[in-house]
Design a protein around this motif. Structure first.
Motif, PDB file in Angstrom:
ATOM      1  N   ALA A 111       0.803  -1.216   0.000  1.00  0.00           N
ATOM      2  CA  ALA A 111       0.000   0.000   0.000  1.00  0.00           C
ATOM      3  C   ALA A 111       0.838   1.271   0.000  1.00  0.00           C
ATOM      4  O   ALA A 111       0.440   2.276  -0.608  1.00  0.00           O
ATOM      5  CB  ALA A 111      -0.931  -0.006   1.213  1.00  0.00           C
ATOM      6  N   LEU A 112       2.011   1.249   0.672  1.00  0.00           N
ATOM      7  CA  LEU A 112       2.757   2.487   0.887  1.00  0.00           C
ATOM      8  C   LEU A 112       4.121   2.522   0.225  1.00  0.00           C
ATOM      9  O   LEU A 112       4.716   3.603   0.131  1.00  0.00           O
ATOM     10  CB  LEU A 112       2.937   2.718   2.397  1.00  0.00           C
ATOM     11  N   CYS A 113       4.649   1.405  -0.207  1.00  0.00           N
ATOM     12  CA  CYS A 113       6.029   1.354  -0.695  1.00  0.00           C
ATOM     13  C   CYS A 113       6.024   1.004  -2.180  1.00  0.00           C
ATOM     14  O   CYS A 113       6.155  -0.177  -2.551  1.00  0.00           O
ATOM     15  CB  CYS A 113       6.851   0.347   0.109  1.00  0.00           C
ATOM     16  N   GLN A 114       5.869   1.997  -3.022  1.00  0.00           N
ATOM     17  CA  GLN A 114       5.820   1.789  -4.469  1.00  0.00           C
ATOM     18  C   GLN A 114       6.966   2.469  -5.210  1.00  0.00           C
ATOM     19  O   GLN A 114       7.154   2.251  -6.397  1.00  0.00           O
ATOM     20  CB  GLN A 114       4.494   2.316  -5.032  1.00  0.00           C
ATOM     21  N   GLY A 115       7.721   3.317  -4.498  1.00  0.00           N
ATOM     22  CA  GLY A 115       8.777   4.064  -5.168  1.00  0.00           C
ATOM     23  C   GLY A 115      10.162   3.564  -4.838  1.00  0.00           C
ATOM     24  O   GLY A 115      10.362   2.565  -4.151  1.00  0.00           O
ATOM     25  N   VAL A 116      11.184   4.300  -5.355  1.00  0.00           N
ATOM     26  CA  VAL A 116      12.587   3.968  -5.131  1.00  0.00           C
ATOM     27  C   VAL A 116      13.296   5.221  -4.648  1.00  0.00           C
ATOM     28  O   VAL A 116      13.105   6.323  -5.200  1.00  0.00           O
ATOM     29  CB  VAL A 116      13.250   3.441  -6.423  1.00  0.00           C
ATOM     30  N   ASP A 117      14.117   5.072  -3.637  1.00  0.00           N
ATOM     31  CA  ASP A 117      14.872   6.198  -3.102  1.00  0.00           C
ATOM     32  C   ASP A 117      15.956   6.583  -4.110  1.00  0.00           C
ATOM     33  O   ASP A 117      16.820   5.755  -4.454  1.00  0.00           O
ATOM     34  CB  ASP A 117      15.505   5.796  -1.775  1.00  0.00           C
ATOM     35  N   PRO A 118      15.946   7.809  -4.619  1.00  0.00           N
ATOM     36  CA  PRO A 118      16.952   8.195  -5.616  1.00  0.00           C
ATOM     37  C   PRO A 118      18.371   8.263  -5.063  1.00  0.00           C
ATOM     38  O   PRO A 118      19.331   8.221  -5.823  1.00  0.00           O
ATOM     39  CB  PRO A 118      16.475   9.583  -6.071  1.00  0.00           C
ATOM     40  N   VAL A 119      18.508   8.357  -3.743  1.00  0.00           N
ATOM     41  CA  VAL A 119      19.832   8.456  -3.162  1.00  0.00           C
ATOM     42  C   VAL A 119      20.455   7.078  -2.940  1.00  0.00           C
ATOM     43  O   VAL A 119      21.573   6.801  -3.379  1.00  0.00           O
ATOM     44  CB  VAL A 119      19.777   9.248  -1.836  1.00  0.00           C
ATOM     45  N   THR A 120      19.697   6.210  -2.261  1.00  0.00           N
ATOM     46  CA  THR A 120      20.244   4.898  -1.913  1.00  0.00           C
ATOM     47  C   THR A 120      19.839   3.801  -2.891  1.00  0.00           C
ATOM     48  O   THR A 120      20.470   2.743  -2.936  1.00  0.00           O
ATOM     49  CB  THR A 120      19.775   4.496  -0.514  1.00  0.00           C
ATOM     50  N   GLY A 121      18.801   4.033  -3.671  1.00  0.00           N
ATOM     51  CA  GLY A 121      18.314   3.001  -4.589  1.00  0.00           C
ATOM     52  C   GLY A 121      17.464   1.944  -3.922  1.00  0.00           C
ATOM     53  O   GLY A 121      17.056   0.973  -4.579  1.00  0.00           O
ATOM     54  N   ASP A 122      17.182   2.095  -2.632  1.00  0.00           N
ATOM     55  CA  ASP A 122      16.341   1.135  -1.929  1.00  0.00           C
ATOM     56  C   ASP A 122      14.869   1.474  -2.135  1.00  0.00           C
ATOM     57  O   ASP A 122      14.510   2.534  -2.667  1.00  0.00           O
ATOM     58  CB  ASP A 122      16.658   1.145  -0.428  1.00  0.00           C
ATOM     59  N   ILE A 123      14.008   0.571  -1.662  1.00  0.00           N
ATOM     60  CA  ILE A 123      12.564   0.797  -1.746  1.00  0.00           C
ATOM     61  C   ILE A 123      12.215   1.987  -0.865  1.00  0.00           C
ATOM     62  O   ILE A 123      12.685   2.118   0.268  1.00  0.00           O
ATOM     63  CB  ILE A 123      11.802  -0.457  -1.306  1.00  0.00           C
ATOM     64  N   ALA A 124      11.380   2.851  -1.358  1.00  0.00           N
ATOM     65  CA  ALA A 124      10.948   4.035  -0.628  1.00  0.00           C
ATOM     66  C   ALA A 124       9.455   3.949  -0.362  1.00  0.00           C
ATOM     67  O   ALA A 124       8.689   3.430  -1.173  1.00  0.00           O
ATOM     68  CB  ALA A 124      11.262   5.312  -1.412  1.00  0.00           C
ATOM     69  N   CYS A 125       9.055   4.435   0.826  1.00  0.00           N
ATOM     70  CA  CYS A 125       7.651   4.428   1.232  1.00  0.00           C
ATOM     71  C   CYS A 125       7.204   5.864   1.485  1.00  0.00           C
ATOM     72  O   CYS A 125       8.021   6.772   1.638  1.00  0.00           O
ATOM     73  CB  CYS A 125       7.466   3.584   2.491  1.00  0.00           C
ATOM     74  N   GLN A 126       5.890   6.043   1.526  1.00  0.00           N
ATOM     75  CA  GLN A 126       5.304   7.342   1.810  1.00  0.00           C
ATOM     76  C   GLN A 126       4.434   7.229   3.044  1.00  0.00           C
ATOM     77  O   GLN A 126       3.445   6.490   3.061  1.00  0.00           O
ATOM     78  CB  GLN A 126       4.461   7.822   0.622  1.00  0.00           C
ATOM     79  N   VAL A 127       4.799   7.944   4.126  1.00  0.00           N
ATOM     80  CA  VAL A 127       4.024   7.968   5.359  1.00  0.00           C
ATOM     81  C   VAL A 127       3.741   9.424   5.691  1.00  0.00           C
ATOM     82  O   VAL A 127       4.661  10.188   5.992  1.00  0.00           O
ATOM     83  CB  VAL A 127       4.768   7.286   6.523  1.00  0.00           C
ATOM     84  N   GLY A 128       2.469   9.817   5.618  1.00  0.00           N
ATOM     85  CA  GLY A 128       2.096  11.194   5.934  1.00  0.00           C
ATOM     86  C   GLY A 128       2.747  12.204   5.025  1.00  0.00           C
ATOM     87  O   GLY A 128       3.080  13.308   5.478  1.00  0.00           O
ATOM     88  N   GLY A 129       2.951  11.833   3.758  1.00  0.00           N
ATOM     89  CA  GLY A 129       3.583  12.742   2.813  1.00  0.00           C
ATOM     90  C   GLY A 129       5.081  12.809   2.932  1.00  0.00           C
ATOM     91  O   GLY A 129       5.725  13.544   2.177  1.00  0.00           O
TER      92      GLY A 129
END
Length: 931
Positions: free
Chosen positions: A294-312
């Motif tokens: 539900a919340l982790c659909q992106g990729v962190d541009p810095v580390t390349g790991d999975i990125a999530c969105q919590v409260g924007g």
């Protein structure tokens, strides 16, 4: 059949039909009440365990790290991020979100940062590491003695604020208003050098004592710790401080990476706790995957790991820590053992009740025997007579079943994880109802015509009896073997009933043989009373099998229940002593020194360290050895009868003066002794600011099983993983061994006066000696907590209720059986009275006829009650109810056993006296009619 005939038959059988109704009512009411009551006790037990665990640490938590470098300049809105955590329960499926709630509003912790300035005083520390934390739940356990708590909204153009404990401020050489310059870890791929930030000390606090275990694992908020420098010589001073809510926002602006954010979830298990926990653990197993989806659909541009969105706010992956599911698994295993023990009591009660119902039906048919013969002679068929009996009994049985079910439902507690069980109630009612036509058919069926094969038929009957007895004996043996090999399961309730039946069959085989021996001796004596009484008892022995089964099973169940009660009660006392070690114990992390002593209370200190040893003979490394230092004299003062204290006091540990050149006398665990059979051990001690010292540990004894299970070691060994090698040496070694933050100090307290044993006095003395962070346990309070456990109390209530009902039912069965056989005894007595037998001799004759049944039932019931726990010793694990380290020894409640045997004997004596009184009141005409 007409209604008039049915009513006439019913009026004649009202007393026995009332007995059947009472039996069915009790069975169906128990089926409706017992499961709901047991479910309530299970809910209570689970809530007790969960509440105790959640008071010390969260059972469910979520954590993540906010990404602060995806904006320019780096930034994080911590207030919004922590507040958004409350929306994360929306991903819990199946309505499980209703059973959890966030507590504390969230917290965050930074990785350790290096303190650049000021430099702590003293040459012992080569570097200092400071952990910055935001922990709002700690505010209720702190008292600021100077300054104020860090502000959640830092004034503009000022540095983030931090609060330190008195001990930490003293170790750092700072005070309110001092500024701390920290170097945080750099973020790879973003920074080339560690970012630096400045914090201002806003206040200095003292910690306050907490009874809920809050300080467990958080001791560094009060006491600094020291550990060796990695990859170089030196000592690191590790401290921890508290900051306000927006400190993370300001540190992110200074280029510091995001902290570890944690949300604690509290499980709400009010009401049907067990059902709620089971409904929660399923969604929890999928919670992490659901959050990621539900919340982790992106990729962190810095580390390349999975990125999530919590409260924007962009964060790293969300990590779930679930300790509730393992706790529920452990509780399920404990609950299964309690259910198995309760099943034995319930099944035994059911067997006694059904056997009593069979006795009541036999008596009913015996009273109607002449009437049934007359109806048979008038041409009534077997089916008609069976249907007539059913038409009379079945409405009574069905009405009693409905009334019992309604009464059980009314008495059963609501809102529990247990629910009434209609299937067992229906089966019990059906068995009682089918007993009537079956026994009626056996009583009125047309007998076989006598012919030439009479001897063959006799052999057939003997063969059938042998087959039946062998089947029961083999079934009981197979059940016991299966129970000991597979452990407790659904067969636990059936095996004791089979064992009881096997005991009764053996008694029925031995019973006549013993009576024949008695009869042979009585024949040689003077008088006829003893001879006739033994002869009548031998003649009636086969017919008393059902009554004997009821009495043996009733007594066996009561004796077994008393044994379980006594074993658990003694085990609870031993478990409380093991948990606390003495009247009370206090435990703190690190190897601390008690500050003050309290008059009237004796104390003993045990310090635990984990050291790496080497065998003196072969140099083999033995890592992670638990080393305990004690003073034998103080241990003996606290527990004079302790086997451990006695062994240490009589050894070389007492009175030894320790120095680096003298081997330290030591006691070893058997596992450690097996790894080094001949020589001693060596270890290198590194104390900050001092050169390394080589110490030698000389074994002077090996700890026995009784010494390892000594309650004095309970609070210490509870902190040691199972299988860890153990070594005990003298307290004089504390001057040579290093201080260890990972170790612990246990203070045992023994009240010397009645006032000194009060929980308040013991707690006060422990807090004065080891400070407010001490985890204090009082034996009396621990014992009360163990006794109040839901599983223990529920099991005791089930056994008490079923034992009382089984005893009442057994007495009813015995009374019915005595009524059933009273005509034969009265006929014999009446015949002898016509021959001149006196009243006193007639009373003795009644007593002698019933005495063998009392003796057989007492011997069989006692034997069954004492034998069954020994047969199930491998599967009868009662440790979960006691809290001790070992299986408690089985303790027979001999007072209860004697009381039960005396009760059965008194009942039979009362029956004999009653029959004697009734016989004396008969006139001569009645006596002649009976003869």
């Amino acid at each position: 059949m007409t209604r008039r005939l049915i009513r006439k038959e019913t009026r004649g059988d009202l007393p026995l039909l009332a007995c059947l109704a009472v039996l069915v009512l009790a069975l169906t009411a128990l089926c409706a009440w017992a499961p709901a009551f047991a479910g309530g006790q299970e809910d209570r037990a689970l809530r007790q365990r969960v509440d105790a665990a959640q008071s010390q640490a969260p059972l469910i938590s979520l954590s993540t790290t906010p990404e602060v470098f995806n904006t320019q300049p780096p930034a994080v809105d911590m207030a919004t991020l922590l507040g958004a955590g409350r929306t994360l329960t929306q991903q819990l499926g199946g309505g499980a979100a209703r059973h959890v709630a966030f507590t504390g509003g969230g917290s965050y912790d930074y990785d350790q940062a290096s303190l650049l300035s000021p430099r702590p005083p003293g040459p012992a520390n080569t570097s200092t590491e400071l952990t910055v934390s935001y922990l709002p739940s700690a505010r209720a356990h702190l008292r600021y003695v100077s300054g104020h708590a860090p502000a959640d909204r830092t004034p503009l153009a000022t540095a983030p604020q931090i609060g330190l404990s008195e001990t930490t401020a003293r170790a750092l050489g700072v005070r309110v208003g001092s500024r701390l310059t920290l170097a945080f870890a750099k973020t790879p791929g973003v920074q080339n050098a560690p970012p630096q930030a400045e914090l201002r000390v806003s206040g200095v606090y003292r910690t306050t004592a907490a009874t809920d275990g809050f300080w467990t694992g958080r001791e560094t908020l009060d006491q600094p710790s020291r550990h060796p420098q990695e990859r170089s010589a030196g000592t690191v001073l590790a401290v921890r401080g508290l900051v306000g809510l927006d400190a993370a926002d300001l540190l992110a602006g200074a280029g510091v990476g995001g902290p570890r954010v944690t949300w604690e979830l509290r499980a709400d298990l009010s009401g049907a706790a067990l059902d709620r926990a089971r409904a929660l653990t399923g969604p929890l197993s999928q919670y992490s995957a659901d959050l990621s989806a539900a919340l982790c659909q992106g990729v962190d541009p810095v580390t390349g790991d999975i990125a999530c969105q919590v409260g924007g706010q962009m964060t790293g992956p969300l990590l779930l820590a679930d300790f509730l599911t393992p706790m529920l698994d452990a509780f399920t295993a404990q609950d299964q053992q309690a259910r198995s023990l309760a099943t034995f009591a319930v099944d035994a009660l059911a067997a006694v009740t059904l056997a009593t119902a069979a006795v009541a039906v036999r008596l009913l048919l015996r009273r109607r025997q002449s009437h049934l013969r007359l109806q048979r002679a008038r041409g009534a068929s077997t089916a008609r007579l069976v249907l007539l009996r059913c038409a009379v009994a079945w409405p009574v049985v069905l009405t009693a079943a409905l009334l019992g079910w309604a009464a059980g439902r009314a008495l059963a507690p609501t809102g529990t994880s247990g629910s009434p069980q209609p299937v067992p109630a229906t089966l019990a009612t059906a068995v009682v109802a089918l007993t009537v036509p079956l026994m009626t058919w056996l009583a009125v069926r047309e007998p076989r015509r006598p012919g030439r094969l009479r001897r063959t038929r006799r052999k057939t009957v003997v063969g059938r009896r042998l087959v039946l007895e062998l089947t029961v004996l083999l079934g009981a043996a197979a059940g016991v073997v299966a129970l000991r090999s597979q452990g407790p399961d659904g067969i636990l309730g059936a095996v004791p009933v089979l064992v009881a039946l096997a005991v009764v069959l053996l008694l029925l085989r031995i019973y006549p043989l013993v009576l024949r021996l008695v009869l042979r001796q009585a024949r040689r004596g003077r008088g006829t009373v003893g001879f006739v009484g033994a002869a009548r008892a031998a003649h009636d022995a086969p017919a008393t099998g059902l009554a004997l089964f009821v009495l043996v099973l009733t007594l066996g169940t009561a004796v077994f229940g008393g044994l379980v009660h006594r074993t658990i009660d003694d085990g609870l006392t031993a478990g409380a002593a093991w948990t606390t070690g003495a009247d009370a114990s206090a435990t703190v992390s690190g190897t601390a020194a008690p500050q003050t002593a309290t008059p009237g209370i004796r104390t003993a200190v045990q310090r635990l360290r984990v050291l790496d040893l080497a065998g003196q003979a072969d140099g083999a490394a033995i890592p992670q050895v638990a080393v305990i230092t004690v003073d034998p004299r103080r241990l003996a003062a606290v527990a004079p009868k302790s086997p451990l204290a006695e062994a240490l006091l009589s050894s070389a540990l007492a009175g030894t003066r320790a120095d680096a050149s003298t081997p330290l006398p030591s006691f070893l665990s058997p596992g450690l002794r097996a790894r080094e059979r001949t020589g001693g051990f060596t270890t290198t001690v590194v104390t900050p600011g001092r050169p390394p010292v080589d110490l030698t540990l000389k074994p002077v004894g090996t700890l026995t099983a009784a010494q390892l299970d000594d309650p004095l070691l309970g609070p210490v060994t509870a902190q040691i993983p199972v299988g860890t090698p153990l070594l005990i040496t003298t307290a004089e070694a504390d001057r040579l061994l290093p201080q260890q933050a990972s170790g612990s100090t246990v203070l045992l307290l023994k009240g010397g006066t009645p006032a000194g044993t009060e929980p308040t006095a013991l707690r006060s003395a422990a807090a004065r000696a080891l400070g407010p962070l001490a985890r204090i346990q009082v034996r009396s309070e621990t014992l009360n907590t163990l006794r109040a456990d839901g599983l223990t109390q529920g099991l005791g209530t089930i056994y008490t209720v079923t034992s009382i009902l089984a005893a009442l039912t057994g007495l009813l069965a015995l009374a019915l059986e005595l009524t059933l056989t009273s005509d034969e005894r009265s006929r014999t007595t009446s015949f002898l009275r016509t021959l001149g037998l006196g009243g006193r001799e007639a009373g003795a004759l009644h007593f002698l006829q019933l005495l063998p049944l009392a003796v057989a039932s007492a011997v069989g019931g006692t034997l069954l009650g004492l034998l069954e726990p020994r047969l199930m010793a491998g599967t009868l694990d009662l440790r979960q109810f006691t809290g001790g380290p070992a299986q408690p020894a089985l303790r027979t409640d001999y007072s209860l056993t004697l009381a039960l045997v005396a009760g059965v004997t008194a009942l039979i004596l009362t029956a004999a006296a009653t029959e004697t009184v009734l016989a004396r009141r008969r006139r001569l005409g009645a006596v002649l009619r009976l003869t």
